[in-house]
Scaffold this motif. Structure first.
Motif, PDB file in Angstrom:
ATOM      1  N   VAL A   1      17.693  16.572 -17.491  1.00 57.64           N
ATOM      2  CA  VAL A   1      17.486  16.890 -16.072  1.00 57.64           C
ATOM      3  C   VAL A   1      16.090  16.396 -15.687  1.00 57.64           C
ATOM      4  N   VAL A   2      15.963  15.827 -14.493  1.00 59.68           N
ATOM      5  CA  VAL A   2      14.677  15.304 -14.032  1.00 59.68           C
ATOM      6  C   VAL A   2      14.337  15.919 -12.679  1.00 59.68           C
ATOM      7  N   ALA A   3      13.106  16.403 -12.549  1.00 57.21           N
ATOM      8  CA  ALA A   3      12.653  16.961 -11.269  1.00 57.21           C
ATOM      9  C   ALA A   3      11.250  16.443 -10.975  1.00 57.21           C
ATOM     10  N   THR A   4      10.958  16.244  -9.703  1.00 53.92           N
ATOM     11  CA  THR A   4       9.607  15.862  -9.298  1.00 53.92           C
ATOM     12  C   THR A   4       9.140  16.772  -8.176  1.00 53.92           C
ATOM     13  N   LEU A   5       7.832  16.937  -8.088  1.00 46.52           N
ATOM     14  CA  LEU A   5       7.208  17.702  -7.012  1.00 46.52           C
ATOM     15  C   LEU A   5       6.095  16.852  -6.426  1.00 46.52           C
ATOM     16  N   SER A   6       6.162  16.613  -5.125  1.00 44.67           N
ATOM     17  CA  SER A   6       5.118  15.826  -4.442  1.00 44.67           C
ATOM     18  C   SER A   6       4.873  14.507  -5.160  1.00 44.67           C
ATOM     19  N   MET A   7       5.933  13.770  -5.438  1.00 48.07           N
ATOM     20  CA  MET A   7       5.839  12.530  -6.206  1.00 48.07           C
ATOM     21  C   MET A   7       4.894  11.525  -5.548  1.00 48.07           C
ATOM     22  N   PHE A   8       4.055  10.908  -6.391  1.00 46.18           N
ATOM     23  CA  PHE A   8       3.073   9.927  -5.935  1.00 46.18           C
ATOM     24  C   PHE A   8       3.298   8.644  -6.715  1.00 46.18           C
ATOM     25  N   ASN A   9       3.546   7.552  -6.014  1.00 44.22           N
ATOM     26  CA  ASN A   9       3.828   6.265  -6.645  1.00 44.22           C
ATOM     27  C   ASN A   9       2.503   5.530  -6.860  1.00 44.22           C
ATOM     28  N   THR A  10       1.861   5.824  -7.979  1.00 44.00           N
ATOM     29  CA  THR A  10       0.480   5.406  -8.215  1.00 44.00           C
ATOM     30  C   THR A  10       0.254   3.906  -8.087  1.00 44.00           C
ATOM     31  N   GLY A  11       1.087   3.108  -8.748  1.00 48.40           N
ATOM     32  CA  GLY A  11       0.865   1.675  -8.746  1.00 48.40           C
ATOM     33  C   GLY A  11       0.906   1.057  -7.366  1.00 48.40           C
ATOM     34  N   VAL A  12       1.883   1.475  -6.559  1.00 52.68           N
ATOM     35  CA  VAL A  12       2.011   0.929  -5.206  1.00 52.68           C
ATOM     36  C   VAL A  12       0.792   1.297  -4.364  1.00 52.68           C
ATOM     37  N   VAL A  13       0.287   2.516  -4.542  1.00 58.02           N
ATOM     38  CA  VAL A  13      -0.896   2.930  -3.782  1.00 58.02           C
ATOM     39  C   VAL A  13      -2.145   2.207  -4.275  1.00 58.02           C
ATOM     40  N   ARG A  14      -2.255   2.022  -5.583  1.00 57.70           N
ATOM     41  CA  ARG A  14      -3.420   1.302  -6.100  1.00 57.70           C
ATOM     42  C   ARG A  14      -3.422  -0.149  -5.594  1.00 57.70           C
ATOM     43  N   LYS A  15      -2.257  -0.711  -5.387  1.00 58.65           N
ATOM     44  CA  LYS A  15      -2.183  -2.089  -4.895  1.00 58.65           C
ATOM     45  C   LYS A  15      -2.388  -2.147  -3.385  1.00 58.65           C
ATOM     46  N   ASN A  16      -1.582  -1.422  -2.648  1.00 54.00           N
ATOM     47  CA  ASN A  16      -1.569  -1.539  -1.186  1.00 54.00           C
ATOM     48  C   ASN A  16      -2.479  -0.561  -0.472  1.00 54.00           C
ATOM     49  N   GLY A  17      -2.995   0.440  -1.193  1.00 52.92           N
ATOM     50  CA  GLY A  17      -3.716   1.511  -0.525  1.00 52.92           C
ATOM     51  C   GLY A  17      -2.737   2.536   0.012  1.00 52.92           C
ATOM     52  N   PHE A  18      -3.248   3.737   0.283  1.00 54.04           N
ATOM     53  CA  PHE A  18      -2.375   4.789   0.796  1.00 54.04           C
ATOM     54  C   PHE A  18      -1.873   4.400   2.176  1.00 54.04           C
ATOM     55  N   ARG A  19      -0.574   4.428   2.333  1.00 56.80           N
ATOM     56  CA  ARG A  19       0.073   4.022   3.580  1.00 56.80           C
ATOM     57  C   ARG A  19      -0.346   2.604   3.986  1.00 56.80           C
ATOM     58  N   ASN A  20      -0.423   1.738   2.979  1.00 53.15           N
ATOM     59  CA  ASN A  20      -0.729   0.310   3.181  1.00 53.15           C
ATOM     60  C   ASN A  20      -2.080   0.072   3.860  1.00 53.15           C
ATOM     61  N   SER A  21      -3.042   0.941   3.562  1.00 51.50           N
ATOM     62  CA  SER A  21      -4.348   0.838   4.226  1.00 51.50           C
ATOM     63  C   SER A  21      -5.286  -0.178   3.585  1.00 51.50           C
ATOM     64  N   GLN A  22      -4.897  -0.774   2.434  1.00 48.61           N
ATOM     65  CA  GLN A  22      -5.799  -1.716   1.759  1.00 48.61           C
ATOM     66  C   GLN A  22      -5.106  -3.028   1.383  1.00 48.61           C
ATOM     67  N   VAL A  23      -4.052  -3.363   2.078  1.00 48.86           N
ATOM     68  CA  VAL A  23      -3.311  -4.587   1.764  1.00 48.86           C
ATOM     69  C   VAL A  23      -4.202  -5.821   1.862  1.00 48.86           C
ATOM     70  N   SER A  24      -5.107  -5.825   2.807  1.00 45.09           N
ATOM     71  CA  SER A  24      -5.944  -7.006   3.047  1.00 45.09           C
ATOM     72  C   SER A  24      -6.951  -7.265   1.928  1.00 45.09           C
ATOM     73  N   THR A  25      -7.154  -6.284   1.034  1.00 47.23           N
ATOM     74  CA  THR A  25      -8.168  -6.445  -0.014  1.00 47.23           C
ATOM     75  C   THR A  25      -7.570  -6.554  -1.413  1.00 47.23           C
ATOM     76  N   ILE A  26      -6.269  -6.770  -1.516  1.00 51.47           N
ATOM     77  CA  ILE A  26      -5.612  -6.811  -2.828  1.00 51.47           C
ATOM     78  C   ILE A  26      -6.263  -7.848  -3.746  1.00 51.47           C
ATOM     79  N   GLN A  27      -6.416  -9.064  -3.273  1.00 55.96           N
ATOM     80  CA  GLN A  27      -6.933 -10.132  -4.128  1.00 55.96           C
ATOM     81  C   GLN A  27      -8.389  -9.885  -4.535  1.00 55.96           C
ATOM     82  N   GLN A  28      -9.182  -9.352  -3.629  1.00 54.34           N
ATOM     83  CA  GLN A  28     -10.579  -9.053  -3.959  1.00 54.34           C
ATOM     84  C   GLN A  28     -10.664  -7.983  -5.039  1.00 54.34           C
ATOM     85  N   ARG A  29      -9.811  -6.971  -4.944  1.00 48.34           N
ATOM     86  CA  ARG A  29      -9.834  -5.903  -5.944  1.00 48.34           C
ATOM     87  C   ARG A  29      -9.311  -6.378  -7.291  1.00 48.34           C
TER      88      ARG A  29
END
Length: 367
Positions: A195-223
């Motif tokens: 059985v698998v359950a999650t609470l307040s799941m956070f997709n870490t990799g996508v946020v580290r790449k794009n920023g929270f709610r895509n707030s850092q997409v413009s800086t991906i290559q610099q980072r």
């Protein structure tokens, strides 16, 4: 030379000053012994390091008990807490649940709270610090790579399935925040989790790449450039560089645009602070994080799946996306906790109770 008539006055003043200094010292000592917590939670420091409301302060026969343990995982010593149900008898058989902690979190915070509450329902539970983090081993400190975190989840299964009294065929998994994303990834292939359950799941990799709610997409290559340079520096024996290595002031936190970060600041740095809990991670970790998406291969999950989130959580979109991609199981359920935000589901009693009631019903049906 002082006038003799002034001496008694000076002595009295000195005594008063000394008394005040003693009072101040006592106050400072008292404050240093108290964990600053949410209303109704202020208490003397917990002997097990636990910082959540209602935490176990001593093991009492016949009640839920906590057992600090260590075990090896890929040569690294992992620190964990095992919770056993009231009246635990190793000659009997119990279902078990592994609980994966949030990014930056440790086993003594929300993961421990839910592990303890699940033990109250009759499960043997385990909450472990991720490798390279918390009280677990691994150098350099605070490496945060998806492959490590996923393996940490599997490592909890390795250990708890061999624990006295555990029914190896009745193992569940609960992942919270970043631990939720890594739990989804682990369960896609590891079928020991029934059985698998999650609470307040956070997709870490996508946020580290794009920023929270895509707030850092413009800086991906610099980072990525910075992460690459950090890796090169590490390989050359230079200083380890870290991201998220500063703690904001309360004033700075109050100006943050997202509930997750505003409330997270107060949870992790004020009300539920733990010395082993830190948000920093090695800059070079981004080379692995930025290509990870917990929702990839969600169709591989064929186990019963419960995904819970606060109805006001600004991270809900991550849960919604992963849930909709989980096409491999018909036994899946989304549960929104009315009024709750992401961080509030960690500790606010009314939201924790709702999550626990849902877990009790879901686990009781499938585990």
């Amino acid at each position: 030379m002082s006038d003799a008539t002034d001496t008694p006055v000076l002595k009295t003043e000195n005594r008063e000053i000394m008394k005040q200094k003693v009072k101040n010292s006592i106050l400072i000592i008292a404050l240093s012994m108290v964990t600053t917590t949410s209303p109704g939670q202020t208490k003397v420091e917990n002997p097990f390091g636990l910082v959540y409301q209602g935490a176990i302060e001593k093991n009492v026969p016949g009640e839920v008990n906590i057992h600090p343990v260590t075990y090896k995982l890929n040569g690294i010593e992992i620190a964990a807490n095992v919770y056993t149900p009231a009246g635990y008898d190793p000659s009997k058989i119990y279902p078990a649940i592994a609980v994966a902690h949030p990014n930056g979190g440790v086993k003594e915070q929300v993961a421990g709270l839910y592990a303890q509450r699940l033990a109250e329902l009759g499960y043997v539970t385990i909450a472990a610090d991720a490798s390279f983090q918390g009280a677990s081993g691994g150098e350099p400190r605070n490496v945060d790579k998806p492959s490590n975190r996923i393996n940490d989840v599997r490592g909890m299964a390795d250990f708890i399935k061999q624990y006295e009294g555990v029914n190896a065929e009745r193992l569940g998994l609960l992942g919270i925040c970043g631990g939720g994303g890594y739990s989804l990834a682990a369960a896609q292939t590891d079928k020991r989790f029934k059985v698998v359950a999650t609470l307040s799941m956070f997709n870490t990799g996508v946020v580290r790449k794009n920023g929270f709610r895509n707030s850092q997409v413009s800086t991906i290559q610099q980072r990525l450039e910075k992460a690459s340079e950090a890796r090169a520096q590490e390989a050359a024996g230079g200083e380890i560089l870290y991201a998220a290595n500063t703690i904001p002031t309360d004033e700075e936190a109050d100006k943050m645009p997202f509930d997750l970060y505003r409330e997270g600041h107060y949870y992790y740095h004020r009300t539920h602070a733990h010395p082993n809990s830190t948000f920093r991670y090695t800059m070079s970790s981004l080379l692995d994080l930025m290509t990870f998406d917990a929702a990839t291969n969600m169709e591989l999950i064929d186990q019963p799946l419960l995904m819970m989130a606060g109805s006001k959580a600004d991270t809900y979109y991550m849960t919604d996306r992963a849930f909709n991609l989980a096409t491999g199981t018909e036994e899946k359920e989304m549960f929104l906790i009315p009024g709750g935000t992401h961080i509030q589901t960690y500790y606010v009693p009314q939201y924790v109770n709702q999550a626990m009631n849902k877990l009790q019903e879901f686990l009781g049906r499938y585990l």
